[in-house]
Design a protein around this motif. Structure first.
Motif, PDB file in Angstrom:
ATOM      1  N   LYS A  20      -2.183  -3.322  -3.450  1.00 16.87           N
ATOM      2  CA  LYS A  20      -2.414  -3.949  -2.291  1.00 16.87           C
ATOM      3  C   LYS A  20      -2.153  -2.868  -1.045  1.00 16.87           C
ATOM      4  O   LYS A  20      -1.913  -3.115   0.051  1.00 16.87           O
ATOM      5  CB  LYS A  20      -1.276  -5.028  -2.142  1.00 16.87           C
ATOM      6  CG  LYS A  20      -1.597  -6.026  -3.279  1.00 16.87           C
ATOM      7  CD  LYS A  20      -0.668  -7.289  -3.018  1.00 16.87           C
ATOM      8  CE  LYS A  20      -0.634  -8.234  -4.265  1.00 16.87           C
ATOM      9  NZ  LYS A  20      -2.177  -8.979  -4.099  1.00 16.87           N
ATOM     10  N   GLY A  21      -1.846  -1.678  -1.360  1.00 15.33           N
ATOM     11  CA  GLY A  21      -1.725  -0.458  -0.189  1.00 15.33           C
ATOM     12  C   GLY A  21      -0.117  -0.418  -0.002  1.00 15.33           C
ATOM     13  O   GLY A  21       0.243   0.255   1.229  1.00 15.33           O
ATOM     14  N   ILE A  22       0.723  -1.012  -0.679  1.00 13.54           N
ATOM     15  CA  ILE A  22       2.152  -0.752  -0.391  1.00 13.54           C
ATOM     16  C   ILE A  22       2.918  -0.033  -1.430  1.00 13.54           C
ATOM     17  O   ILE A  22       2.850  -0.110  -2.622  1.00 13.54           O
ATOM     18  CB  ILE A  22       2.986  -2.370  -0.473  1.00 13.54           C
ATOM     19  CG1 ILE A  22       1.916  -3.214   0.573  1.00 13.54           C
ATOM     20  CG2 ILE A  22       4.189  -2.486  -0.159  1.00 13.54           C
ATOM     21  CD1 ILE A  22       2.293  -4.733   0.212  1.00 13.54           C
ATOM     22  N   ASN A  23       3.436   1.008  -0.804  1.00 11.58           N
ATOM     23  CA  ASN A  23       4.179   2.182  -1.515  1.00 11.58           C
ATOM     24  C   ASN A  23       5.592   1.647  -1.568  1.00 11.58           C
ATOM     25  O   ASN A  23       6.304   1.414  -0.523  1.00 11.58           O
ATOM     26  CB  ASN A  23       4.012   3.402  -0.884  1.00 11.58           C
ATOM     27  CG  ASN A  23       2.341   3.918  -1.005  1.00 11.58           C
ATOM     28  OD1 ASN A  23       1.596   3.082  -1.222  1.00 11.58           O
ATOM     29  ND2 ASN A  23       2.296   5.298  -0.701  1.00 11.58           N
ATOM     30  N   GLY A  83       1.783  -0.862   3.507  1.00  9.94           N
ATOM     31  CA  GLY A  83       3.519  -0.815   3.751  1.00  9.94           C
ATOM     32  C   GLY A  83       4.151   0.254   3.068  1.00  9.94           C
ATOM     33  O   GLY A  83       3.540   0.848   2.160  1.00  9.94           O
ATOM     34  N   ARG A  84       5.313   0.639   3.474  1.00 20.19           N
ATOM     35  CA  ARG A  84       5.783   1.669   2.720  1.00 20.19           C
ATOM     36  C   ARG A  84       7.597   1.287   2.563  1.00 20.19           C
ATOM     37  O   ARG A  84       8.268   0.581   3.894  1.00 20.19           O
ATOM     38  CB  ARG A  84       6.191   3.029   3.693  1.00 20.19           C
ATOM     39  CG  ARG A  84       4.813   3.470   4.071  1.00 20.19           C
ATOM     40  CD  ARG A  84       4.320   4.122   2.868  1.00 20.19           C
ATOM     41  NE  ARG A  84       2.973   4.751   2.962  1.00 20.19           N
ATOM     42  CZ  ARG A  84       1.804   4.403   2.629  1.00 20.19           C
ATOM     43  NH1 ARG A  84       1.638   3.013   2.122  1.00 20.19           N
ATOM     44  NH2 ARG A  84       0.653   4.857   3.011  1.00 20.19           N
ATOM     45  N   ILE A  85       7.944   1.025   1.465  1.00 24.07           N
ATOM     46  CA  ILE A  85       9.311   0.550   1.027  1.00 24.07           C
ATOM     47  C   ILE A  85      10.096   1.624   0.696  1.00 24.07           C
ATOM     48  O   ILE A  85       9.644   2.124  -0.394  1.00 24.07           O
ATOM     49  CB  ILE A  85       9.374  -0.698   0.356  1.00 24.07           C
ATOM     50  CG1 ILE A  85       8.533  -2.056   1.123  1.00 24.07           C
ATOM     51  CG2 ILE A  85      10.490  -1.266  -0.080  1.00 24.07           C
ATOM     52  CD1 ILE A  85       8.101  -3.171   0.158  1.00 24.07           C
ATOM     53  N   SER A  96       2.553  10.912   2.521  1.00 29.44           N
ATOM     54  CA  SER A  96       2.977  10.357   1.088  1.00 29.44           C
ATOM     55  C   SER A  96       2.163   9.425   0.490  1.00 29.44           C
ATOM     56  O   SER A  96       2.479   8.451  -0.143  1.00 29.44           O
ATOM     57  CB  SER A  96       4.362  10.113   0.952  1.00 29.44           C
ATOM     58  OG  SER A  96       4.814   8.991   1.918  1.00 29.44           O
ATOM     59  N   ASN A  97       0.895   9.299   1.320  1.00 27.59           N
ATOM     60  CA  ASN A  97      -0.053   8.362   1.008  1.00 27.59           C
ATOM     61  C   ASN A  97      -0.514   7.877  -0.454  1.00 27.59           C
ATOM     62  O   ASN A  97      -0.551   6.832  -0.978  1.00 27.59           O
ATOM     63  CB  ASN A  97      -1.321   8.584   1.735  1.00 27.59           C
ATOM     64  CG  ASN A  97      -1.501   8.074   2.891  1.00 27.59           C
ATOM     65  OD1 ASN A  97      -0.592   7.552   3.784  1.00 27.59           O
ATOM     66  ND2 ASN A  97      -2.296   8.455   3.865  1.00 27.59           N
ATOM     67  N   PHE A  98      -0.293   8.981  -1.260  1.00 23.96           N
ATOM     68  CA  PHE A  98      -0.405   8.914  -2.749  1.00 23.96           C
ATOM     69  C   PHE A  98       0.707   8.979  -3.455  1.00 23.96           C
ATOM     70  O   PHE A  98       0.893   9.478  -4.893  1.00 23.96           O
ATOM     71  CB  PHE A  98      -1.533  10.141  -3.241  1.00 23.96           C
ATOM     72  CG  PHE A  98      -2.424   9.650  -4.295  1.00 23.96           C
ATOM     73  CD1 PHE A  98      -3.155   8.620  -4.414  1.00 23.96           C
ATOM     74  CD2 PHE A  98      -2.879  10.736  -5.371  1.00 23.96           C
ATOM     75  CE1 PHE A  98      -3.994   8.231  -5.601  1.00 23.96           C
ATOM     76  CE2 PHE A  98      -3.336  10.365  -6.328  1.00 23.96           C
ATOM     77  CZ  PHE A  98      -4.138   9.183  -6.563  1.00 23.96           C
ATOM     78  N   VAL A  99       1.926   8.664  -2.936  1.00 29.47           N
ATOM     79  CA  VAL A  99       3.181   8.797  -3.768  1.00 29.47           C
ATOM     80  C   VAL A  99       3.879   7.258  -3.810  1.00 29.47           C
ATOM     81  O   VAL A  99       4.104   6.611  -2.814  1.00 29.47           O
ATOM     82  CB  VAL A  99       4.257   9.498  -2.870  1.00 29.47           C
ATOM     83  CG1 VAL A  99       5.372   9.670  -3.684  1.00 29.47           C
ATOM     84  CG2 VAL A  99       3.523  10.897  -2.760  1.00 29.47           C
TER      85      VAL A  99
END
Length: 276
Positions: A179-182, A138-140, A241-244
């Protein structure tokens, strides 16, 4: 196509920064869902995106302080697309006009501003999180304000709410990172959006105000546009931005990080030692 096959819900997406973000996301391959109190505006935006070959939906009139409204949109999105990858929380605003300092703050306005900006940010997040957790992705993206911690003017209720949104962002980023949610937050500078129409009507007075404001306070010496915000939303929503996560990004032409030349004595014509 940075967002190909991604599904994004954008609150406050019918105009301003939300509208620009919805259009940019659709152009980058996302399926966009507009969640806005302005259903007529949301319908018009869906038509505009669809006419250009994009995919967009709006299901119901959405008050972000109303959990049932949000759940209806989330359920409909999952029914149509099977997933929710991105949430952009653009909905927000203030009450009381120019009031909001310690002399004229109205507590009714305080409560409504907190409900809209803080609860109205948390409610959509809680609505989409079960789906994001299920998919471990997820991306929030939340929205703060320059004035939350760097006051340029006094609007106690609005800035306090946005400061709380920053705290919420950092805490959720910490919780959800495994959980892979940024979760990130954007802090806009002065952006030309319909927000200003509530303060200054379109005309020469507003144009002059914008020119003076940007020349004095913005290092890049111009007002920002809704597309300037949308571009950063795109970055924070894409694999770029996977690592942000847990970050606050100032989008204000340098505001929040550096000073405008016209706001520091050493660089202005007032300093005769430098400008002889």
């Amino acid at each position: 196509m940075l967002l190909k096959d991604q599904v994004a819900i954008i609150t406050g997406g019918a105009k301003g920064m939300g509208e620009a973000t919805a259009k940019m996301f659709a152009a980058e391959g996302a399926k966009v869902v507009i969640a806005d109190l302005d259903k007529i505006g949301a319908d018009a935006l869906v038509e505009a995106i669809t006419a250009k070959g994009g995919t967009a939906r709006t299901y119901n009139k959405v008050d972000v302080t109303n959990k049932e409204d949000l759940q209806q949109t989330v359920d409909s999105t999952i029914k149509d697309f099977g997933q929710i990858d991105i949430l952009v929380n653009c909905a927000g605003g203030t009450f009381g006009g120019g009031n909001g300092n310690s002399d004229n703050l109205n507590m009714d306005d305080w409560e409504k501003t907190m409900q809209l900006n803080l609860n109205g940010t948390l409610n959509p997040i809680l609505a989409v999180l079960p789906q994001m957790k299920k998919c471990n992705f997820g991306r929030i993206i939340n929205f703060s304000s320059m004035g939350a911690f760097d006051a340029y003017t006094v609007v106690l209720h609005y800035h306090a709410a946005k400061g709380a949104v920053e705290s919420l962002t950092h805490n959720l980023a910490f919780e959800l990172a495994p959980k892979g949610i940024n979760v990130n937050v954007i802090s806009p500078g002065p952006i030309m959006t319909p927000f200003w129409e509530e303060l200054l009507p379109t005309g020469d007075e507003r144009t002059q105000f914008f020119d003076q404001l940007s020349a004095k306070e913005v290092p890049m010496q111009r007002m920002g546009t809704a597309d300037d915000i949308a571009g950063v939303c795109l970055f924070l929503s894409s694999k770029l931005s996977n690592f942000v996560t847990g970050q606050k990004i100032y989008v204000g032409g340098g505001m929040g990080n550096i000073l405008s030349h016209n706001s520091t004595f050493l660089m202005t014509s007032e300093n005769n030692m430098v400008n002889k």
